[in-house]
Write an enzyme that holds these catalytic residues in place. Structure first.
Site, PDB file in Angstrom:
ATOM      1  N   ARG A 224       0.852  -1.187   0.000  1.00 57.86           N
ATOM      2  CA  ARG A 224       0.000   0.000   0.000  1.00 57.86           C
ATOM      3  C   ARG A 224       0.892   1.242   0.000  1.00 57.86           C
ATOM      4  NH1 ARG A 224      -3.387  -2.692  -1.587  1.00 57.86           N
ATOM      5  NH2 ARG A 224      -5.453  -3.141  -0.752  1.00 57.86           N
ATOM      6  N   HIS A 272      -1.154  -0.229 -10.056  1.00 59.54           N
ATOM      7  CA  HIS A 272      -1.812  -1.033  -9.012  1.00 59.54           C
ATOM      8  C   HIS A 272      -2.541  -2.245  -9.606  1.00 59.54           C
ATOM      9  CE1 HIS A 272      -3.776  -1.000  -4.776  1.00 59.54           C
ATOM     10  NE2 HIS A 272      -3.616  -2.227  -5.236  1.00 59.54           N
TER      11      HIS A 272
HETATM   12  P1  NDP Z   1      -1.475 -10.918   5.011  1.00 59.79           P
HETATM   13  O1  NDP Z   1      -2.466 -10.143   5.776  1.00 59.79           O
HETATM   14  O2  NDP Z   1      -1.716 -12.360   4.757  1.00 59.79           O
HETATM   15  O3  NDP Z   1      -0.052 -10.797   5.712  1.00 59.79           O
HETATM   16  C1  NDP Z   1       0.489  -9.572   6.102  1.00 59.79           C
HETATM   17  C2  NDP Z   1       1.955  -9.757   6.442  1.00 59.79           C
HETATM   18  O4  NDP Z   1       2.475  -8.489   6.883  1.00 59.79           O
HETATM   19  C3  NDP Z   1       2.175 -10.754   7.578  1.00 59.79           C
HETATM   20  O5  NDP Z   1       3.367 -11.489   7.375  1.00 59.79           O
HETATM   21  C4  NDP Z   1       2.308  -9.828   8.785  1.00 59.79           C
HETATM   22  O6  NDP Z   1       3.045 -10.367   9.868  1.00 59.79           O
HETATM   23  C5  NDP Z   1       3.049  -8.673   8.175  1.00 59.79           C
HETATM   24  N1  NDP Z   1       2.865  -7.478   8.989  1.00 59.79           N
HETATM   25  C6  NDP Z   1       1.706  -6.827   9.273  1.00 59.79           C
HETATM   26  N2  NDP Z   1       1.942  -5.797  10.104  1.00 59.79           N
HETATM   27  C7  NDP Z   1       3.276  -5.799  10.347  1.00 59.79           C
HETATM   28  C8  NDP Z   1       4.136  -5.004  11.147  1.00 59.79           C
HETATM   29  N3  NDP Z   1       3.662  -3.990  11.875  1.00 59.79           N
HETATM   30  N4  NDP Z   1       5.436  -5.308  11.165  1.00 59.79           N
HETATM   31  C9  NDP Z   1       5.939  -6.354  10.457  1.00 59.79           C
HETATM   32  N5  NDP Z   1       5.175  -7.159   9.676  1.00 59.79           N
HETATM   33  C10 NDP Z   1       3.868  -6.877   9.633  1.00 59.79           C
HETATM   34  O7  NDP Z   1      -1.246 -10.115   3.634  1.00 59.79           O
HETATM   35  P2  NDP Z   1      -0.966 -10.636   2.160  1.00 59.79           P
HETATM   36  O8  NDP Z   1       0.396 -11.236   2.077  1.00 59.79           O
HETATM   37  O9  NDP Z   1      -2.100 -11.443   1.668  1.00 59.79           O
HETATM   38  O10 NDP Z   1      -0.999  -9.233   1.383  1.00 59.79           O
HETATM   39  C11 NDP Z   1      -0.210  -8.154   1.819  1.00 59.79           C
HETATM   40  C12 NDP Z   1      -0.749  -6.846   1.283  1.00 59.79           C
HETATM   41  O11 NDP Z   1      -0.546  -6.758  -0.117  1.00 59.79           O
HETATM   42  C13 NDP Z   1      -2.249  -6.630   1.436  1.00 59.79           C
HETATM   43  O12 NDP Z   1      -2.579  -6.209   2.729  1.00 59.79           O
HETATM   44  C14 NDP Z   1      -2.522  -5.553   0.406  1.00 59.79           C
HETATM   45  O13 NDP Z   1      -2.420  -4.275   0.992  1.00 59.79           O
HETATM   46  C15 NDP Z   1      -1.416  -5.745  -0.619  1.00 59.79           C
HETATM   47  N6  NDP Z   1      -1.938  -6.189  -1.911  1.00 59.79           N
HETATM   48  C16 NDP Z   1      -1.586  -5.479  -3.036  1.00 59.79           C
HETATM   49  C17 NDP Z   1      -2.038  -5.880  -4.270  1.00 59.79           C
HETATM   50  C18 NDP Z   1      -1.622  -5.174  -5.511  1.00 59.79           C
HETATM   51  O14 NDP Z   1      -2.175  -5.454  -6.580  1.00 59.79           O
HETATM   52  N7  NDP Z   1      -0.627  -4.281  -5.447  1.00 59.79           N
HETATM   53  C19 NDP Z   1      -2.928  -7.045  -4.423  1.00 59.79           C
HETATM   54  C20 NDP Z   1      -3.192  -7.740  -3.187  1.00 59.79           C
HETATM   55  C21 NDP Z   1      -2.711  -7.306  -1.988  1.00 59.79           C
HETATM   56  P3  NDP Z   1       2.527 -11.701  10.626  1.00 59.79           P
HETATM   57  O15 NDP Z   1       2.822 -12.818   9.646  1.00 59.79           O
HETATM   58  O16 NDP Z   1       3.380 -11.769  11.815  1.00 59.79           O
HETATM   59  O17 NDP Z   1       1.065 -11.515  10.882  1.00 59.79           O
END
Ligand code: NDP
Length: 309
Positions: A224, A272
């Site tokens: 994001r 995006h």
């Molecule tokens: P998930 O919700 O499955 O995982 C999020 C990851 O980020 C987890 O590993 C989590 O840690 C980590 N995380 C969250 N907060 C923190 C923090 N404060 N510090 C360190 N690590 C953190 O997300 P996805 O992998 O499915 O997707 C990630 C993002 O990609 C989505 O939220 C979306 O915004 C973006 N996206 C973009 C797209 C595009 O077309 N550009 C399409 C789809 C998604 P933990 O494992 O410990 O929970």
């Protein structure tokens, strides 16, 4: 009881057909043609306006039409207690994995250098390296991030991964929490950002954090836009501390024509589209979740609003 679909970018007919294939009895309505609000048991939506979900008094399930739920969890009028899920589909992971691998490979194999040299009719030989000599740092090891990290491992890169909680992933050296971030960044020659937007991740990539990356590092951003301070990013690119970037997400989308990122030839901008929800493969998961909540069970892949993802 019915499911209401809301999206300005996704095709309602595709979702109707896919959901009917998974459950022919499902009453599907595309907003605003949705019948009595009391009959609505589920909403499948992408970027619905604040207050949207509040309309439906018998709502049992909110389904985010995608992975990033920042738009939903910041709606302060969400009906209390209604579970929220996200699309969780291996095909969406595959699409993100292929996009991020393409970005990483383009940087690793110096295609940006050749594109810039081509524009000047200049022969620019750069001796190829083995992938094991290059360290890729993956920020975010979630449902999509873990797939991308596995793709980098498969190609033989040294792969680091950073997440909130500790993780064990084959072939990935993992780091967890803020305290571990400087050590992670300091080794990430190609840094790939795929974090959700939350209170903790907003503006995470500041000038100080870009400075912690190795000199000449490459930055890929597909999570994001608001996780990145774009002024700091532009400054790091102009100074040469970052040599290249591939950016799929921005603080303001579409990226305004006057934005300085457009002026930097070492930046590839994509609009995006790294990954999208795919009706054909996501429909079964949506129908299964609806059946779960009808039986009084929790849905799978539930979002934690307090955590923000
Ligand atoms: P998930 O919700 O499955 O995982 C999020 C990851 O980020 C987890 O590993 C989590 O840690 C980590 N995380 C969250 N907060 C923190 C923090 N404060 N510090 C360190 N690590 C953190 O997300 P996805 O992998 O499915 O997707 C990630 C993002 O990609 C989505 O939220 C979306 O915004 C973006 N996206 C973009 C797209 C595009 O077309 N550009 C399409 C789809 C998604 P933990 O494992 O410990 O929970």
């Amino acid at each position: 009881m019915s499911l209401v679909f809301y999206s300005q970018v996704d095709n309602a007919d595709d979702w109707r057909a896919a959901l009917h294939a998974a459950d022919p009895a499902l009453a599907f309505h595309a907003w605003p043609d949705c019948g009595p609000f009391e009959d609505v048991e589920a909403v499948l939506a992408w970027k619905a306006p604040p207050g949207f979900y509040r309309r439906f008094p018998n709502l049992k399930l909110i389904i985010n039409l995608g992975a990033g739920v920042d738009n939903i969890v910041r709606d302060t009028t969400l009906p209390a207690g209604t579970p929220i899920t996200r699309i969780s589909d291996p095909e969406m992971g595959r699409m993100m994995g292929q996009f991020l691998l393409t970005c990483v490979m383009r940087h690793f194999r110096e295609f940006g250098t050749f594109e810039r040299a081509r524009a000047e009719r200049r022969w620019a030989y750069v001796h190829p390296r083995e992938t094991r000599e290059c360290t890729v740092g993956m920020m975010g090891l979630g449902q999509l991030g873990a797939v991308a990290a596995a793709e980098f491992v498969r190609q033989g890169f040294r792969v680091l991964g950073w997440s909130r909680s500790p993780k064990v992933l084959p072939g990935v050296e993992t780091f967890a929490g803020m305290d571990a971030l400087p050590a992670f960044l300091a080794q990430s020659e190609i840094c790939v950002m795929l974090l959700p937007l939350t209170a903790e991740t907003e503006n995470l990539m500041t000038a100080e954090r870009f400075a912690q990356l190795p000199r000449g590092a490459k930055f890929v951003s597909a999570g994001r836009g608001r996780t990145v301070d774009e002024h700091a990013l532009v400054a790091a690119l102009r100074s040469g501390h970052l040599s290249e970037a591939t950016l799929d997400v921005f603080r303001e989308e579409p990226l305004p024509a006057a934005h300085p990122l457009w002026d930097l030839p070492q930046v590839l901008i994509t609009p995006h589209l790294a990954s999208v929800a795919i009706p054909r493969t996501a429909a079964a998961q949506i129908v299964a979740n609806l059946q779960r909540v009808r039986r009084g069970e929790r849905p799978a892949h539930e979002v934690e609003p307090a955590r923000g993802y």
